[in-house]
Design an enzyme around this catalytic site. Structure first.
Site, PDB file in Angstrom:
ATOM      1  N   ASP A 142      15.115  -8.574 -26.738  1.00 51.56           N
ATOM      2  CA  ASP A 142      16.752  -8.387 -26.852  1.00 51.56           C
ATOM      3  C   ASP A 142      16.737  -6.703 -27.690  1.00 51.56           C
ATOM      4  O   ASP A 142      15.625  -6.348 -27.811  1.00 51.56           O
ATOM      5  CB  ASP A 142      16.637  -8.726 -28.510  1.00 51.56           C
ATOM      6  CG  ASP A 142      18.207  -9.186 -28.508  1.00 51.56           C
ATOM      7  OD1 ASP A 142      19.293  -8.995 -27.908  1.00 51.56           O
ATOM      8  OD2 ASP A 142      18.274  -8.729 -30.001  1.00 51.56           O
TER       9      ASP A 142
ATOM     10  N   ASP B 293      20.084  -4.638 -29.209  1.00 51.38           N
ATOM     11  CA  ASP B 293      20.117  -4.554 -30.516  1.00 51.38           C
ATOM     12  C   ASP B 293      19.981  -5.403 -31.279  1.00 51.38           C
ATOM     13  O   ASP B 293      20.197  -6.616 -31.321  1.00 51.38           O
ATOM     14  CB  ASP B 293      21.870  -4.859 -30.719  1.00 51.38           C
ATOM     15  CG  ASP B 293      22.622  -4.146 -28.673  1.00 51.38           C
ATOM     16  OD1 ASP B 293      22.141  -3.439 -28.919  1.00 51.38           O
ATOM     17  OD2 ASP B 293      23.520  -4.004 -28.871  1.00 51.38           O
TER      18      ASP B 293
HETATM   19 MG   LIG Z   1      20.754  -9.010 -31.559  1.00 50.59          MG
END
Ligand SMILES: [Mg+2]
Length: 160
Positions: free
Chosen positions: A21, A23
């Site tokens: 992932d 962010d």
């Molecule tokens: Mg995230």
């Protein structure tokens, strides 16, 4: 709105894939981050990921990221790529090579938006690597659910 799967580095032999992932993993999740000036990099996490890849023989690494900020009209697709390419460059400078990006801009539920498995399945099918050799690292329960829905392994970033 759409889903995009982009290859940054073509690799001939792929045995084990680490999917990240973005962010909350390599940058702080400050809420729809999209301005280069405002990015806060998680250098420590990058180092942990590099060590983890070495120790566990991963030879491919890329992103699977929801970017509904585009669908919500907070920023444009161009702004996304501008910022995203800068993040890839910063990862590279710190020794973390990003080989691909799977991203979607949907703000509503979609097969390609986590917690649904579309992005992870796309990666799995494209490289035709056995699910047991694919690990997704995220920071939210929706990441964990997406991994479960795609039947691949999962760890939270604070577990590595
Ligand atoms: Mg995230």
């Amino acid at each position: 709105m759409k889903f995009i799967f982009e290859i940054h580095n073509a690799k001939l032999e792929v045995n084990k894939i680490l999917i990240l992932d973005r962010d909350g993993v390599v940058i702080k999740d400050t809420g729809y981050p999209h301005k280069i000036k405002e990015l806060k990099f998680e250098i420590n996490n990058m180092k942990k990921i590099i060590n983890f890849m070495r120790k566990n023989d991963f030879n491919l690494c890329g992103f699977a990221t929801n970017q509904s900020g585009v669908g919500r009209g907070y920023f444009s697709e161009n702004q996304f790529w501008n910022c995203h390419n800068h993040i890839i460059e910063m990862c590279r400078k710190n020794g973390l090579e990003i080989d691909f990006t799977a991203v979607n801009f949907f703000k509503v539920e979609s097969y390609y938006r986590k917690p649904h498995p579309g992005m992870l399945n796309q990666i799995k099918y494209f490289y035709s690597v056995n699910s047991k050799n694919i690990l997704f690292i995220g920071d939210k329960s929706s990441d964990e659910k997406a991994a479960k829905n795609a039947t691949i392994n999962y760890k939270f970033i604070n577990q590595i």
